[in-house]
Design an enzyme around this catalytic site. Structure first.
Site, PDB file in Angstrom:
ATOM      1  N   SER A 186       0.857  -1.181   0.000  1.00 42.70           N
ATOM      2  CA  SER A 186       0.000   0.000   0.000  1.00 42.70           C
ATOM      3  C   SER A 186       0.901   1.243   0.000  1.00 42.70           C
ATOM      4  CB  SER A 186      -0.965  -0.046   1.187  1.00 42.70           C
ATOM      5  OG  SER A 186      -2.006   0.896   1.030  1.00 42.70           O
TER       6      SER A 186
ATOM      7  N   HIS B 282      -6.682  -5.817  -1.898  1.00 42.45           N
ATOM      8  CA  HIS B 282      -5.568  -5.017  -1.391  1.00 42.45           C
ATOM      9  C   HIS B 282      -4.612  -5.845  -0.540  1.00 42.45           C
ATOM     10  CE1 HIS B 282      -3.835  -1.068  -1.101  1.00 42.45           C
ATOM     11  NE2 HIS B 282      -3.922  -1.013   0.205  1.00 42.45           N
TER      12      HIS B 282
ATOM     13  N   ASP C 178      -8.045  -5.256  -6.275  1.00 36.21           N
ATOM     14  CA  ASP C 178      -7.631  -4.120  -5.452  1.00 36.21           C
ATOM     15  C   ASP C 178      -8.192  -2.846  -6.073  1.00 36.21           C
ATOM     16  OD1 ASP C 178      -6.408  -2.163  -3.952  1.00 36.21           O
ATOM     17  OD2 ASP C 178      -4.371  -2.968  -4.181  1.00 36.21           O
TER      18      ASP C 178
END
Length: 677
Positions: free
Chosen positions: A535, A647, A615
């Site tokens: 991320s 994600h 994602d």
């Protein structure tokens, strides 16, 4: 010198091969406990136990019960489906829970002292997160429905129509049309009420075109009955510009059908409403700043008699996370990030005095016994996975209730994480964790891996992570370094705020100064340090790749490569618009300034790119762009692509592949000769 380091590494690997360490297989087999719920009589706790099933590529989750303070746990539910979210009936006789045993998630109940489970709901859109009414006659839950449907048969018909139609196109008229890993298809969360004995569920907000509760994952922590059963408090996002707003408010619903009314008008987020046991007070978490999802989470309190509202945690420069009322309605127990841990606190609702109860590890899901004397919670750390624990109301007498993983941990060698500090950008103190490999010998040198957390307004706490399990990486023969650079929570809101508008600035310097500190350790080979992150951590790895060649290998997971393209396809627009001072069209210079793609020509470090097709936060094109750039530049690189993950990498078999690829990539470039051969 490098040849000697390689020889040392080979010798270490040979020694470690004979040692009993946390292998990938052992890590994947770990049992995780969650969601402890104390019985109304205080004599037992119900909780969930999840065990990975590699053959089925999913986790098997069932409900267990243990006597308090320290009885032997017993399994209450079984079967092929997943059983989650246990909640005690007010009379102590049954547990309501959600099960997929019939295919779709539905609410069931089961007698605690023996008997078969009974299905309560049969709603085509599924039922989630049950809450009992105080009288025990009704169960409240939420479902993801088409607000234009007057009944469940309409929802079922529209779902069949979508499934059977050869045309899979979507027609979209507004933003936030998908969220995290789910296409919304015009559907919304609605609250439903059903009799505990079963029957037709009643939509409490029919036709409402907003999510109630307002969060994509729902959650019973976002709705609650008043003790007299006459009101339901719920957090909902009743705005038209969902994609750019963080304005959740608390609403009150009459369960008899009298409509709903707004209870808060704060421009920021208000969530997690909870009535005091005596019914006088309503507490909730609140952020003051509109549009800023990482603003300080305050604990608010309203007197329901007078309407007076005040902040309980004024002067407490930490985020209030989960909280629960004590039975006397004069104390609230809560968790908050603090200096690399998620600590447990209590606050006196009259004086506002805060007391630290448990300061180590990561503590969550607290519950207080009916007599107020004990607290049950989930604890985990870098050294042990999610387990159920209990302590006295003052935090003393901390003891474990569940020990499912003890046979593994009693036989393996593992070093505890050390909390260290060093000087970051501007002379600020940066906290970090350091984990040494099993069989550590201070006279040898080891390769190292730097783990960069996501967020960016987050932190790597003293916890047990699914995708970033530092002990598993350490067991492969690495020194693991985990810095909580600026932007990390748990170090004051000013420290959190400092990363906004400055993604690749002081935070990057914090990390690199940490690498200087790490490389100076006599047992770390400064020429064999890798970095990995997901991320924002993936973004930072991509940024680092264009700004230094001092690392020997990277793993970039779910990271932004081109901030303009990422911002154009992500769903929660309030996040980049806050952190870059406006929309892409208002502040293009900042999106451009901090975008890793501008520095791709400098890429030279071997990189493993990991991304999931589902994602929607950092869409898969970012990972594909990063991999394409690396390949076109001739940089050694590999793409690990998951068509069925979002994600995070959550499915056990996928997680297994991820760990093997991660460690294999680091081994190739940090343990093999410098050319990677």
């Amino acid at each position: 010198m490098k040849r000697l380091a390689v020889i040392a590494l080979v010798l270490f690997a040979a020694a470690a091969a004979g040692a009993d360490v946390l292998t990938i297989d052992r890590f994947l087999g770990m049992t995780r406990c969650a969601d402890p719920q104390i019985s109304p009589d205080g004599l037992a706790v119900a909780f969930t136990v999840s065990v990975p099933d590699l053959d089925a590529n999913r986790n098997r989750t069932h409900i267990w019960v243990a006597s308090l303070p320290g009885g032997e746990p017993r399994q209450l539910t079984a079967g092929d489906g997943a059983d989650v979210h246990p909640r005690w009936s007010p009379d102590n006789s049954h547990l309501a829970f959600v099960s997929t045993r019939g295919g779709s998630p539905q609410v069931w109940t089961i007698p605690v002292h023996g008997g078969e489970a009974t299905r309560v709901t049969d709603i085509s859109t599924g039922a989630h997160d049950p809450v009992w009414s105080p009288c025990g006659r009704y169960i409240l839950f939420y479902s993801f429905v088409d607000p234009g449907c007057p009944d469940d048969s309409c929802n079922a018909a529209r779902a069949r129509e979508r499934e059977e139609s050869p045309v899979k196109a979507r027609v979209i008229d507004r933003l936030l049309y998908r969220h995290w890993d789910t296409w919304k298809e015009g559907r919304r969360n609605h609250l439903f009420l059903v009799e505990a004995a079963g029957g037709e569920a009643r939509d409490l907000t029919p036709g409402e075109n907003h999510d109630i509760p307002g969060f994509p994952w729902g959650g019973s922590g976002e709705y609650a009955f008043s003790p007299d059963g006459r009101e339901i408090a719920v957090a909902a996002k009743m705005v038209e510009d969902e994609a750019i707003s963080t304005n959740y408010d608390i609403f009150l619903i009459d369960p008899a059908g009298g409509g709903m009314r707004r209870a808060t008008t704060n421009g920021g987020a208000d969530e997690s409403p909870a009535f005091s046991p005596d019914g006088r007070w309503l507490a909730w978490r609140s952020q003051e700043t509109p549009g800023f999802e990482a603003d300080r989470w305050r604990l608010m309190l309203r007197d329901r008699r007078t309407g007076e509202t005040r902040e309980l945690t004024a002067g407490f420069d930490r985020w209030v996370n989960e909280f629960v009322w004590a039975p006397d309605s004069r104390r609230i127990v809560f968790t908050a990030g603090d200096d690399g841990c998620n600590a447990l606190f209590s606050i006196d609702t009259r004086s506002g005095k805060i007391r630290t109860l448990v300061s180590t590890g990561t503590n969550g899901s607290p519950g207080v016994s009916p007599d107020g004397r004990r607290i049950v919670l989930v604890r985990r750390s870098w050294s042990f996975p999610h387990s159920i624990w209990t302590c006295r109301a003052d935090g003393t007498d901390l003891e474990r209730v569940t020990s499912f993983n003890e046979p593994v941990f009693s036989s393996i060698e593992m070093n505890d994480a050390e909390s260290v500090g060093y000087e970051g950008a501007g002379g600020d103190r940066i906290q970090a964790f350091l984990i040494k490999p099993p069989g550590f010998d201070p006279g040898k040198t080891y390769p190292a891996i730097v783990l960069v957390h996501g967020g960016p307004q987050s932190a790597f706490a003293d916890s047990w992570y699914t995708n970033w399990n530092a002990q598993t990486f350490a067991a492969a023969g690495y020194v693991i370094f985990i810095p909580n650079f600026r932007g990390s929570d748990g170090f004051g809101q000013e420290f959190v705020n400092a990363i906004s508008l400055d993604w690749g600035g002081a935070a990057y310097e914090d990390i690199m100064r940490g690498v200087d500190w790490l490389a100076a350790l006599p047992y770390v080979d400064a020429g064999r340090i890798g970095a990995a992150g997901a991320s924002f951590g993936g973004y930072m790895v991509n940024w680092i790749a264009g700004h230094t060649d001092r690392f020997a290998a990277f793993v970039s997971m779910a990271g932004a490569f081109n901030l303009a393209s990422k911002t154009g396809v992500t769903e929660e627009l309030w996040f980049p618009e806050w952190d870059f001072g406006g929309s892409l069209y208002e502040r293009p210079e900042l999106y451009e300034k901090w975008s890793p793609h501008r520095f791709a020509a400098n890429f030279s470090t071997p990189t493993l790119v990991v991304h999931g097709e589902l994602d929607f936060r950092v869409p898969v094109g970012e990972g594909l762009q990063m991999f394409t750039a690396l390949q076109r530049l001739g940089v050694p690189s590999r793409l690990l692509y998951f068509p069925d993950e979002g994600h995070w990498v959550l499915k056990p078999r996928n997680n297994e592949l991820y760990y093997r690829e991660f460690i294999g990539w680091m081994d190739r470039w940090l343990k093999a000769p410098a050319d990677g051969s």
